[in-house]
Design a protein around this motif. Structure first.
Motif, PDB file in Angstrom:
ATOM      1  N   SER A   8       0.833  -1.200   0.000  1.00 13.08           N
ATOM      2  CA  SER A   8       0.000   0.000   0.000  1.00 13.08           C
ATOM      3  C   SER A   8       0.870   1.254   0.000  1.00 13.08           C
ATOM      4  O   SER A   8       2.087   1.184   0.157  1.00 13.08           O
ATOM      5  CB  SER A   8      -0.931   0.014   1.217  1.00 13.08           C
ATOM      6  OG  SER A   8      -0.252   0.472   2.365  1.00 13.08           O
ATOM      7  N   LEU A   9       0.223   2.377  -0.141  1.00 10.69           N
ATOM      8  CA  LEU A   9       0.924   3.658  -0.118  1.00 10.69           C
ATOM      9  C   LEU A   9       0.932   4.269   1.275  1.00 10.69           C
ATOM     10  O   LEU A   9       1.183   5.455   1.431  1.00 10.69           O
ATOM     11  CB  LEU A   9       0.287   4.613  -1.127  1.00 10.69           C
ATOM     12  CG  LEU A   9       0.524   4.220  -2.577  1.00 10.69           C
ATOM     13  CD1 LEU A   9      -0.245   5.132  -3.512  1.00 10.69           C
ATOM     14  CD2 LEU A   9       1.991   4.245  -2.907  1.00 10.69           C
ATOM     15  N   PHE A  10       0.667   3.444   2.282  1.00  8.86           N
ATOM     16  CA  PHE A  10       0.703   3.884   3.671  1.00  8.86           C
ATOM     17  C   PHE A  10       1.546   2.898   4.462  1.00  8.86           C
ATOM     18  O   PHE A  10       1.503   1.700   4.207  1.00  8.86           O
ATOM     19  CB  PHE A  10      -0.719   3.970   4.238  1.00  8.86           C
ATOM     20  CG  PHE A  10      -1.558   4.987   3.520  1.00  8.86           C
ATOM     21  CD1 PHE A  10      -1.535   6.321   3.904  1.00  8.86           C
ATOM     22  CD2 PHE A  10      -2.321   4.629   2.432  1.00  8.86           C
ATOM     23  CE1 PHE A  10      -2.279   7.274   3.215  1.00  8.86           C
ATOM     24  CE2 PHE A  10      -3.067   5.570   1.732  1.00  8.86           C
ATOM     25  CZ  PHE A  10      -3.046   6.897   2.133  1.00  8.86           C
ATOM     26  N   GLN A  15       0.868   6.304   7.918  1.00  9.28           N
ATOM     27  CA  GLN A  15       1.405   7.515   7.280  1.00  9.28           C
ATOM     28  C   GLN A  15       1.596   7.261   5.789  1.00  9.28           C
ATOM     29  O   GLN A  15       2.047   6.189   5.385  1.00  9.28           O
ATOM     30  CB  GLN A  15       2.737   7.903   7.911  1.00  9.28           C
ATOM     31  CG  GLN A  15       2.621   8.381   9.336  1.00  9.28           C
ATOM     32  CD  GLN A  15       3.955   8.936   9.808  1.00  9.28           C
ATOM     33  OE1 GLN A  15       4.966   8.252   9.797  1.00  9.28           O
ATOM     34  NE2 GLN A  15       3.940  10.200  10.194  1.00  9.28           N
ATOM     35  N   ARG A  16       1.281   8.253   4.974  1.00  6.93           N
ATOM     36  CA  ARG A  16       1.428   8.089   3.527  1.00  6.93           C
ATOM     37  C   ARG A  16       2.899   8.062   3.138  1.00  6.93           C
ATOM     38  O   ARG A  16       3.738   8.681   3.781  1.00  6.93           O
ATOM     39  CB  ARG A  16       0.670   9.173   2.766  1.00  6.93           C
ATOM     40  CG  ARG A  16       1.159  10.540   2.976  1.00  6.93           C
ATOM     41  CD  ARG A  16       0.300  11.580   2.242  1.00  6.93           C
ATOM     42  NE  ARG A  16       0.435  12.831   2.917  1.00  6.93           N
ATOM     43  CZ  ARG A  16       1.533  13.580   2.876  1.00  6.93           C
ATOM     44  NH1 ARG A  16       2.553  13.217   2.157  1.00  6.93           N
ATOM     45  NH2 ARG A  16       1.593  14.707   3.542  1.00  6.93           N
ATOM     46  N   LYS A  17       3.172   7.341   2.047  1.00  5.93           N
ATOM     47  CA  LYS A  17       4.543   7.174   1.571  1.00  5.93           C
ATOM     48  C   LYS A  17       4.811   7.971   0.295  1.00  5.93           C
ATOM     49  O   LYS A  17       5.818   7.751  -0.366  1.00  5.93           O
ATOM     50  CB  LYS A  17       4.835   5.694   1.315  1.00  5.93           C
ATOM     51  CG  LYS A  17       4.770   4.841   2.571  1.00  5.93           C
ATOM     52  CD  LYS A  17       5.277   3.439   2.327  1.00  5.93           C
ATOM     53  CE  LYS A  17       4.271   2.544   1.713  1.00  5.93           C
ATOM     54  NZ  LYS A  17       4.718   1.151   1.589  1.00  5.93           N
ATOM     55  N   TYR A  18       3.915   8.885  -0.057  1.00  8.15           N
ATOM     56  CA  TYR A  18       4.081   9.695  -1.268  1.00  8.15           C
ATOM     57  C   TYR A  18       3.969  11.170  -0.900  1.00  8.15           C
ATOM     58  O   TYR A  18       3.373  11.523   0.112  1.00  8.15           O
ATOM     59  CB  TYR A  18       3.020   9.333  -2.316  1.00  8.15           C
ATOM     60  CG  TYR A  18       1.602   9.515  -1.827  1.00  8.15           C
ATOM     61  CD1 TYR A  18       0.918  10.706  -2.045  1.00  8.15           C
ATOM     62  CD2 TYR A  18       0.955   8.502  -1.134  1.00  8.15           C
ATOM     63  CE1 TYR A  18      -0.381  10.883  -1.582  1.00  8.15           C
ATOM     64  CE2 TYR A  18      -0.339   8.668  -0.679  1.00  8.15           C
ATOM     65  CZ  TYR A  18      -0.995   9.860  -0.894  1.00  8.15           C
ATOM     66  OH  TYR A  18      -2.274  10.030  -0.436  1.00  8.15           O
ATOM     67  N   GLN A 133       7.455   9.598   3.404  1.00  9.32           N
ATOM     68  CA  GLN A 133       7.512  10.150   2.051  1.00  9.32           C
ATOM     69  C   GLN A 133       8.803  10.930   1.794  1.00  9.32           C
ATOM     70  O   GLN A 133       9.118  11.265   0.653  1.00  9.32           O
ATOM     71  CB  GLN A 133       6.288  11.038   1.774  1.00  9.32           C
ATOM     72  CG  GLN A 133       6.272  12.374   2.488  1.00  9.32           C
ATOM     73  CD  GLN A 133       5.695  12.325   3.881  1.00  9.32           C
ATOM     74  OE1 GLN A 133       5.748  11.315   4.565  1.00  9.32           O
ATOM     75  NE2 GLN A 133       5.136  13.440   4.331  1.00  9.32           N
ATOM     76  N   HIS A 141       6.722   7.209  -5.610  1.00  8.03           N
ATOM     77  CA  HIS A 141       5.295   7.071  -5.332  1.00  8.03           C
ATOM     78  C   HIS A 141       4.535   8.338  -5.756  1.00  8.03           C
ATOM     79  O   HIS A 141       3.429   8.259  -6.282  1.00  8.03           O
ATOM     80  CB  HIS A 141       5.055   6.794  -3.852  1.00  8.03           C
ATOM     81  CG  HIS A 141       5.464   5.426  -3.416  1.00  8.03           C
ATOM     82  ND1 HIS A 141       5.242   4.288  -4.161  1.00  8.03           N
ATOM     83  CD2 HIS A 141       6.083   5.002  -2.283  1.00  8.03           C
ATOM     84  CE1 HIS A 141       5.695   3.228  -3.514  1.00  8.03           C
ATOM     85  NE2 HIS A 141       6.216   3.641  -2.366  1.00  8.03           N
ATOM     86  N   GLN A 142       5.136   9.501  -5.540  1.00  9.37           N
ATOM     87  CA  GLN A 142       4.496  10.754  -5.932  1.00  9.37           C
ATOM     88  C   GLN A 142       4.273  10.767  -7.442  1.00  9.37           C
ATOM     89  O   GLN A 142       3.235  11.201  -7.923  1.00  9.37           O
ATOM     90  CB  GLN A 142       5.367  11.942  -5.497  1.00  9.37           C
ATOM     91  CG  GLN A 142       4.766  13.297  -5.768  1.00  9.37           C
ATOM     92  CD  GLN A 142       4.984  13.809  -7.183  1.00  9.37           C
ATOM     93  OE1 GLN A 142       5.956  13.450  -7.840  1.00  9.37           O
ATOM     94  NE2 GLN A 142       4.106  14.652  -7.650  1.00  9.37           N
ATOM     95  N   TYR A 172      -1.776   2.925  -7.026  1.00 10.71           N
ATOM     96  CA  TYR A 172      -1.839   4.389  -7.140  1.00 10.71           C
ATOM     97  C   TYR A 172      -3.258   4.899  -7.374  1.00 10.71           C
ATOM     98  O   TYR A 172      -3.523   6.073  -7.200  1.00 10.71           O
ATOM     99  CB  TYR A 172      -0.895   4.886  -8.235  1.00 10.71           C
ATOM    100  CG  TYR A 172       0.539   4.565  -7.909  1.00 10.71           C
ATOM    101  CD1 TYR A 172       1.173   5.153  -6.820  1.00 10.71           C
ATOM    102  CD2 TYR A 172       1.269   3.654  -8.655  1.00 10.71           C
ATOM    103  CE1 TYR A 172       2.479   4.842  -6.496  1.00 10.71           C
ATOM    104  CE2 TYR A 172       2.579   3.337  -8.343  1.00 10.71           C
ATOM    105  CZ  TYR A 172       3.176   3.934  -7.260  1.00 10.71           C
ATOM    106  OH  TYR A 172       4.465   3.621  -6.925  1.00 10.71           O
ATOM    107  N   VAL A 175      -5.480   6.191  -3.967  1.00 12.40           N
ATOM    108  CA  VAL A 175      -5.218   7.422  -3.234  1.00 12.40           C
ATOM    109  C   VAL A 175      -6.441   8.325  -3.302  1.00 12.40           C
ATOM    110  O   VAL A 175      -7.086   8.448  -4.337  1.00 12.40           O
ATOM    111  CB  VAL A 175      -3.987   8.147  -3.828  1.00 12.40           C
ATOM    112  CG1 VAL A 175      -3.808   9.514  -3.217  1.00 12.40           C
ATOM    113  CG2 VAL A 175      -2.750   7.296  -3.606  1.00 12.40           C
TER     114      VAL A 175
END
Length: 192
Positions: A8-10, A15-18, A133, A141-142, A172, A175
């Motif tokens: 995942s992106l968390f 906490q978000r990773k992007y 991030q 990721h961004q 992605y 989000v």
């Protein structure tokens, strides 16, 4: 350190990773103040979504000036593969100017992995970005989040990121962006 095992992106703490757009803007502003190679390396990661090791391995031979693309070498399932990622014209001009002082097979950023990571992390610190991030992976990721948010087809995003599976790219789409918030706001409206 911040990687969650579920893809995942968390992270495990939620906490978000992007990077979000405001953080990305601050990061690019900090990069603009850095020495030329660091600035260019930061822009490379931000604009192409490449992995840190792929950016560090870039040579002049892998810059496709005519196609305005950067070609990255990567190991996929222990096999060397290449992928091309389009880049903005102004960035390509700067990258080609930097490449002019290198031999065709010389690395453009001849740093070890730790040095490349530290340079990006220093820019994140200067930009006031903290958390999972605040890393090269956060830039990758961004890139994925931003591309999906701009309605770039998942297949193109996955190809640019070098994903072996569409499942890796699909993360992605989960989000919560401006479009999803607008949908939720429509749901919350109470019509009388």
């Amino acid at each position: 350190m911040y990687e969650a095992s579920d893809g995942s992106l968390f992270d495990a703490q939620g906490q978000r990773k992007y990077l979000v757009p405001a953080e990305a803007k601050r990061f690019l502003s900090a990069a603009a103040q850095a020495d030329a190679p660091t600035k260019l390396f930061a822009q490379l990661l931000y604009l192409t979504g490449c992995r840190l090791s792929e950016g560090l391995a870039l040579t002049p031979r892998l810059i496709d000036a005519e196609g305005r693309r950067v070609v990255f070498r990567t190991l996929k399932r222990r096999k060397l593969t290449h992928r091309a990622v389009p880049a903005p014209a102004a960035f390509m001009r700067d990258l080609l100017a930097h490449a002019d002082s290198h031999g065709l097979d010389d690395r453009l950023f001849p740093w070890c992995r730790q040095t490349g990571w530290r340079r990006i992390r220093t820019l994140m610190d200067k930009a006031g970005i903290e958390g999972p991030q605040a890393s090269p992976k956060g830039l990758r990721h961004q890139f994925g989040v931003h591309a999906i948010g701009q309605k770039i087809p998942e297949s193109a995003v996955g190809r640019w990121l070098g994903h072996a599976s569409g499942k890796s790219t699909r993360v992605y789409t989960f989000v919560v962006g401006a479009e999803e918030r607008a949908l939720a706001e429509r749901m919350w409206r109470i019509d009388r």
